[in-house]
Design a protein around this motif. Structure first.
Motif, mmCIF file in Angstrom:
data_model
loop_
_atom_site.group_PDB
_atom_site.id
_atom_site.type_symbol
_atom_site.label_atom_id
_atom_site.label_comp_id
_atom_site.label_asym_id
_atom_site.label_seq_id
_atom_site.Cartn_x
_atom_site.Cartn_y
_atom_site.Cartn_z
ATOM 1 N N LYS A 189 0.497 -1.513 0.057
ATOM 2 C CA LYS A 189 -0.423 -0.056 -0.281
ATOM 3 C C LYS A 189 1.097 1.720 -0.370
ATOM 4 O O LYS A 189 1.970 0.853 1.133
ATOM 5 C CB LYS A 189 -0.799 0.049 1.287
ATOM 6 N N GLN A 191 1.148 5.307 1.106
ATOM 7 C CA GLN A 191 0.352 6.837 1.441
ATOM 8 C C GLN A 191 0.554 7.774 1.130
ATOM 9 O O GLN A 191 2.116 8.372 0.882
ATOM 10 C CB GLN A 191 0.223 6.251 2.745
ATOM 11 N N ALA A 194 -1.263 13.127 4.564
ATOM 12 C CA ALA A 194 -1.686 12.721 5.792
ATOM 13 C C ALA A 194 -2.352 14.511 6.583
ATOM 14 O O ALA A 194 -1.587 15.194 5.865
ATOM 15 C CB ALA A 194 -0.601 12.597 6.339
ATOM 16 N N GLU A 198 -10.207 17.765 7.062
ATOM 17 C CA GLU A 198 -11.110 16.314 6.014
ATOM 18 C C GLU A 198 -11.189 17.241 4.841
ATOM 19 O O GLU A 198 -10.998 16.304 3.443
ATOM 20 C CB GLU A 198 -12.319 16.089 6.577
ATOM 21 N N THR A 202 -9.919 15.441 0.930
ATOM 22 C CA THR A 202 -11.500 15.084 0.301
ATOM 23 C C THR A 202 -10.556 15.243 -1.065
ATOM 24 O O THR A 202 -10.953 14.959 -2.313
ATOM 25 C CB THR A 202 -12.313 15.989 0.927
ATOM 26 N N ASN A 216 -8.853 5.741 -1.083
ATOM 27 C CA ASN A 216 -9.669 5.286 -0.219
ATOM 28 C C ASN A 216 -9.233 6.285 1.318
ATOM 29 O O ASN A 216 -8.466 6.742 1.608
ATOM 30 C CB ASN A 216 -9.685 4.067 1.239
ATOM 31 N N ILE A 217 -10.409 7.091 2.096
ATOM 32 C CA ILE A 217 -9.934 8.116 2.769
ATOM 33 C C ILE A 217 -9.872 7.200 4.203
ATOM 34 O O ILE A 217 -10.968 6.899 4.717
ATOM 35 C CB ILE A 217 -10.858 9.833 2.336
ATOM 36 N N VAL A 218 -9.151 6.929 4.886
ATOM 37 C CA VAL A 218 -8.463 6.760 6.280
ATOM 38 C C VAL A 218 -8.409 7.326 7.621
ATOM 39 O O VAL A 218 -7.573 8.219 7.253
ATOM 40 C CB VAL A 218 -7.479 5.591 6.158
ATOM 41 N N GLN A 219 -8.910 6.947 8.711
ATOM 42 C CA GLN A 219 -8.781 7.930 9.590
ATOM 43 C C GLN A 219 -8.577 7.827 11.205
ATOM 44 O O GLN A 219 -8.263 6.422 10.499
ATOM 45 C CB GLN A 219 -10.575 8.222 10.619
ATOM 46 N N GLY A 220 -7.944 8.214 11.122
ATOM 47 C CA GLY A 220 -6.081 8.078 12.471
ATOM 48 C C GLY A 220 -5.426 7.778 11.640
ATOM 49 O O GLY A 220 -4.848 8.138 11.507
#
Length: 220
Positions: A189, A191, A194, A198, A202, A216-220
């Motif tokens: 994967k 990335q 970060a 938001e 987006t 894909n948008i991943v939170q955390g």
């Protein structure tokens, strides 16, 4: 023991027992496979099939002559039995008492490899092969051709049987074949950013999607 002569029983024109298996055909499969494993164990092996004899007497004389013409530690003849349709089993015949222990070991090894009855070592002083060969000799009766359970076990465990014979004759163990390592599919994967806001995440995701990327948008 390091040097052997192994022959198949009977001859192309002087056939042996037949039933669920054909003695001559199967003995001619056992002989080269056992020889192959003995060579893997650093043994010297001579093999023989009689393709010329037309009578039983000529067959025995031809086989014995070949054996006695070679340097070796042990003579081995490969046969298949017949006559006990219900029980079957493996047995190994010998002439001199000095060969009884080896005959018993080979019989046990084959019966365990095939999963059939072990009939053990049997002394025979009336067989031309055992009487005529000048070196220590055994005659292997692998299994019974007219016993279906024997035939099925033999077909299923042919290779195991041949290995058992080679290892017992030589007193050495074959190396286990290395099992291939199963390769697992690994997903890598990437990335590319970060963001604490938001909206920025987006916005970048939308730009990448326009370029054909899966995002894909991943939170955390």
């Amino acid at each position: 023991m390091d040097e052997f002569v192994i022959s198949s029983g009977h001859a192309k024109l002087v056939r042996g027992a037949s039933g669920y298996l054909d003695e001559v055909n199967e003995a001619r499969k056992i002989v080269p496979k056992v020889a192959e494993y003995l060579k893997d164990l650093d043994c010297k092996v001579h093999t023989f099939n009689d393709d010329t004899s037309k009578t039983q007497r000529d067959n025995i004389n031809t086989i014995v002559k070949y054996h006695n013409g070679k340097s070796r530690d042990l003579d081995v003849s490969v046969h298949f039995n017949a006559g006990t349709k219900e029980t079957g089993g493996t047995e190994v015949l010998y002439y001199g008492d000095g060969n009884k222990a080896l005959a018993a070991k080979v019989s046990k090894a084959i019966s365990e490899a095939l999963g059939i009855k072990g009939r053990g070592a049997k002394k025979r002083t009336d067989l031309g092969f055992l009487k005529g060969t000048a070196k220590p000799a055994i005659l292997i009766e692998v299994c019974f051709v007219d016993t279906k359970t024997n035939a099925d076990a033999y077909k299923k465990n042919f290779d195991k049987c041949c290995k058992a014979i080679a290892e017992t004759l030589s007193g050495k163990k074959l190396k286990d074949e290395a099992k291939p390592v199963e390769k697992k599919n690994i997903i890598h994967k990437v990335q590319v950013g970060a963001f604490s806001d938001e909206k920025n995440a987006t916005k970048l995701a939308a730009e990448l999607k326009k370029k054909g990327y899966s995002v894909n948008i991943v939170q955390g």
